[in-house]
Design a protein around this motif. Structure first.
Motif, PDB file in Angstrom:
ATOM      1  N   TRP B  44     -20.151  40.994   9.815  1.00 28.20           N
ATOM      2  CA  TRP B  44     -18.719  41.310   9.776  1.00 28.20           C
ATOM      3  C   TRP B  44     -18.048  41.172  11.136  1.00 28.20           C
ATOM      4  O   TRP B  44     -16.833  40.993  11.212  1.00 28.20           O
ATOM      5  CB  TRP B  44     -18.505  42.715   9.186  1.00 28.20           C
ATOM      6  N   VAL B  45     -18.783  41.281  12.201  1.00 26.11           N
ATOM      7  CA  VAL B  45     -18.192  41.107  13.545  1.00 26.11           C
ATOM      8  C   VAL B  45     -18.958  40.007  14.274  1.00 26.11           C
ATOM      9  O   VAL B  45     -19.669  40.263  15.243  1.00 26.11           O
ATOM     10  CB  VAL B  45     -18.252  42.430  14.358  1.00 26.11           C
ATOM     11  N   PRO B  46     -18.866  38.752  13.800  1.00 28.80           N
ATOM     12  CA  PRO B  46     -19.678  37.676  14.382  1.00 28.80           C
ATOM     13  C   PRO B  46     -19.352  37.411  15.851  1.00 28.80           C
ATOM     14  O   PRO B  46     -20.188  36.880  16.574  1.00 28.80           O
ATOM     15  CB  PRO B  46     -19.351  36.467  13.500  1.00 28.80           C
ATOM     16  N   GLU B  47     -18.156  37.806  16.292  1.00 27.74           N
ATOM     17  CA  GLU B  47     -17.802  37.566  17.706  1.00 27.74           C
ATOM     18  C   GLU B  47     -18.801  38.267  18.625  1.00 27.74           C
ATOM     19  O   GLU B  47     -19.124  37.780  19.705  1.00 27.74           O
ATOM     20  CB  GLU B  47     -16.381  38.088  18.028  1.00 27.74           C
ATOM     21  N   HIS B  48     -19.263  39.460  18.177  1.00 24.02           N
ATOM     22  CA  HIS B  48     -20.206  40.211  19.014  1.00 24.02           C
ATOM     23  C   HIS B  48     -21.551  39.493  19.114  1.00 24.02           C
ATOM     24  O   HIS B  48     -22.223  39.568  20.136  1.00 24.02           O
ATOM     25  CB  HIS B  48     -20.387  41.633  18.469  1.00 24.02           C
ATOM     26  N   HIS B  54     -24.088  34.492  24.406  1.00 25.72           N
ATOM     27  CA  HIS B  54     -23.644  33.977  25.707  1.00 25.72           C
ATOM     28  C   HIS B  54     -24.345  34.696  26.841  1.00 25.72           C
ATOM     29  O   HIS B  54     -24.758  34.090  27.824  1.00 25.72           O
ATOM     30  CB  HIS B  54     -22.134  34.131  25.835  1.00 25.72           C
ATOM     31  N   GLN B  55     -24.508  36.010  26.697  1.00 24.42           N
ATOM     32  CA  GLN B  55     -25.180  36.790  27.740  1.00 24.42           C
ATOM     33  C   GLN B  55     -26.621  36.335  27.922  1.00 24.42           C
ATOM     34  O   GLN B  55     -27.168  36.413  29.016  1.00 24.42           O
ATOM     35  CB  GLN B  55     -25.155  38.277  27.364  1.00 24.42           C
ATOM     36  N   MET B  56     -27.217  35.860  26.820  1.00 24.96           N
ATOM     37  CA  MET B  56     -28.624  35.452  26.888  1.00 24.96           C
ATOM     38  C   MET B  56     -28.769  33.968  27.149  1.00 24.96           C
ATOM     39  O   MET B  56     -29.878  33.434  27.163  1.00 24.96           O
ATOM     40  CB  MET B  56     -29.353  35.840  25.597  1.00 24.96           C
ATOM     41  N   GLY B  57     -27.643  33.293  27.321  1.00 25.25           N
ATOM     42  CA  GLY B  57     -27.705  31.873  27.643  1.00 25.25           C
ATOM     43  C   GLY B  57     -27.808  30.975  26.433  1.00 25.25           C
ATOM     44  O   GLY B  57     -28.277  29.841  26.525  1.00 25.25           O
ATOM     45  N   ARG B  60     -24.293  29.765  20.641  1.00 29.69           N
ATOM     46  CA  ARG B  60     -23.630  30.408  19.513  1.00 29.69           C
ATOM     47  C   ARG B  60     -24.453  31.588  19.002  1.00 29.69           C
ATOM     48  O   ARG B  60     -25.681  31.592  19.092  1.00 29.69           O
ATOM     49  CB  ARG B  60     -23.473  29.408  18.354  1.00 29.69           C
ATOM     50  N   GLY B  61     -23.756  32.567  18.441  1.00 30.18           N
ATOM     51  CA  GLY B  61     -24.427  33.735  17.869  1.00 30.18           C
ATOM     52  C   GLY B  61     -25.406  33.332  16.779  1.00 30.18           C
ATOM     53  O   GLY B  61     -26.523  33.848  16.691  1.00 30.18           O
ATOM     54  N   ALA B  62     -24.974  32.347  15.959  1.00 29.56           N
ATOM     55  CA  ALA B  62     -25.821  31.905  14.852  1.00 29.56           C
ATOM     56  C   ALA B  62     -27.141  31.332  15.376  1.00 29.56           C
ATOM     57  O   ALA B  62     -28.203  31.567  14.801  1.00 29.56           O
ATOM     58  CB  ALA B  62     -25.102  30.869  14.013  1.00 29.56           C
ATOM     59  N   ASP B  63     -27.052  30.591  16.509  1.00 31.01           N
ATOM     60  CA  ASP B  63     -28.270  30.024  17.098  1.00 31.01           C
ATOM     61  C   ASP B  63     -29.208  31.131  17.583  1.00 31.01           C
ATOM     62  O   ASP B  63     -30.422  31.069  17.370  1.00 31.01           O
ATOM     63  CB  ASP B  63     -27.920  29.103  18.273  1.00 31.01           C
ATOM     64  N   LEU B  64     -28.623  32.133  18.213  1.00 39.22           N
ATOM     65  CA  LEU B  64     -29.431  33.247  18.710  1.00 39.22           C
ATOM     66  C   LEU B  64     -30.192  33.898  17.556  1.00 39.22           C
ATOM     67  O   LEU B  64     -31.400  34.178  17.652  1.00 39.22           O
ATOM     68  CB  LEU B  64     -28.534  34.282  19.398  1.00 39.22           C
ATOM     69  N   LEU B  65     -29.474  34.100  16.437  1.00 41.20           N
ATOM     70  CA  LEU B  65     -30.118  34.715  15.278  1.00 41.20           C
ATOM     71  C   LEU B  65     -31.239  33.830  14.749  1.00 41.20           C
ATOM     72  O   LEU B  65     -32.299  34.312  14.369  1.00 41.20           O
ATOM     73  CB  LEU B  65     -29.087  34.977  14.169  1.00 41.20           C
ATOM     74  N   LEU B  66     -30.984  32.506  14.756  1.00 43.55           N
ATOM     75  CA  LEU B  66     -32.007  31.573  14.273  1.00 43.55           C
ATOM     76  C   LEU B  66     -33.273  31.671  15.127  1.00 43.55           C
ATOM     77  O   LEU B  66     -34.388  31.756  14.607  1.00 43.55           O
ATOM     78  CB  LEU B  66     -31.462  30.141  14.297  1.00 43.55           C
TER      79      LEU B  66
END
Lengths: 230, 110
Positions: B44-48, B54-57, B60-66
């Motif tokens: 619900w808050v994908p911006e976070h 971004h903080q982890m380099g 995109r958030g989706a990539d981090l989750l992947l």
């Protein structure tokens, strides 16, 4: 233990999976020389157990198929419980010659060793294919690298061991990797061993059942995963 | 919007499953709970998720989750494999005990 054991103290352990066609002859041949033959039927779908018992063997049955290594360990446990002084592992497909066993026992006693490993490369082979020769040589190198034992034949099913060696060796690899594992166990427990020439008779029947290239990969994976989880 | 609802429903199903079987999760319980609730939050808050990425380099958030998903999957596969071997070893002992205790002896005594 410097005397050659009485045949009645020697137990043969044969692991058999769907060997209904060959097992009877093998059992009869062994029984002609030694009175105790234990056949472990590893969850076969054919009449292996009945055929073995009809031929005069003591039949043990794995209710499900667990693999040759597990079956050998079951037979060895039974033989130790039954009071064996020496245990012979013998293949079910008729590729070993019973005539090789007595000299192996003698050599074992003469050398004061605990286990005698049959070697087809010291002895003779009848009808071995080039491919099989290469696979077996690769297995020897693999064993040398992983167990530190330089053998002439790493995957020979014919072995004679004392009860002391049999108690020390624990086969945890259920499937085909057990041959390498036995050698690792010899190395780990510093069991004194000798090799003795034996003749392997390759028939179309035994050839169809032997090691394949795909099996080799499985063996390496099994040994590796076994180390991870031990 | 439909995907958000689907993902939320899926995660809520996990949540229900978790509460029904929470006794079995034991040590993992807290991390599973955090993952489910965190998952709903990020849906619900994908911006976070993107900010965290971004903080982890990661772009995109989706990539981090992947990436996280890949690591967790491998860990689970390894765990299952170890457990399977343990079960097999117990099974082997059981089958062996049955075999040794029920030998079929030949008719005529050897």
């Amino acid at each position: 233990m410097s005397e050659i054991p009485d045949p009645s103290d020697v137990y043969f352990v044969i692991a058999a999976y769907n060997e209904g066609r060959a097992i009877e002859d093998v059992v009869r041949t062994c029984l002609a020389h030694y009175p105790h033959v234990v056949v472990v039927d590893d969850g076969s779908h054919d009449e292996t157990l009945d055929a073995a018992v009809a031929a005069g063997a003591i039949g043990l049955r794995h209710t499900i198929n667990l693999g040759q290594g597990a079956a050998l360990q079951t037979g060895i446990d039974y033989a130790l419980k039954a009071g064996a002084s020496h245990i012979v592992t013998f293949d079910a497909d008729g590729q070993h010659r019973i005539e090789d066993v007595a000299p192996m026992l003698e050599a074992l006693v003469a050398a004061g060793a605990e286990i005698c490993l049959g070697s087809r490369f010291l002895g003779g082979t009848v009808g071995m294919t080039k491919m099989r020769h290469m696979i077996l040589k690769a297995a020897i190198i693999f064993t040398w690298l992983t167990a530190g034992l330089k053998l002439t034949d790493a995957h020979n099913g014919l072995r004679v061991m004392t009860k002391k060696a049999a108690r020390l060796i624990r086969i945890r690899q259920n499937r085909m990797a057990h041959a390498s594992e036995i050698i690792e166990e010899i190395s780990r427990h510093k069991i004194s061993y000798i090799e003795h020439p034996v003749t392997i008779v390759y028939t179309d029947y035994s050839r169809a059942k032997g090691q394949r290239v795909s099996n080799m990969i499985n063996i390496v994976v099994e040994l590796f995963m076994g180390r991870l989880t031990r | 919007m439909i995907i958000k609802l689907l993902l939320t429903l899926g995660l809520l199903a996990c949540l229900v499953y978790f509460f029904v079987n929470r006794a079995q999760f034991r040590l993992l319980a807290l991390s599973v709970l955090v993952m489910i609730l965190g998952g709903i939050y990020l849906v619900w808050v994908p911006e976070h998720a993107t900010a965290l990425a971004h903080q982890m380099g990661v772009g995109r958030g989706a990539d981090l989750l992947l990436y996280g998903w890949v690591i967790v999957s491998f860990a689970v596969i390894l765990m299952l494999h170890v457990r399977e071997r343990r079960i097999l070893s117990t099974l082997t002992e059981l089958v062996r005990a049955i075999a040794i205790n029920h030998p079929t002896l030949p008719k005529k005594a050897p």
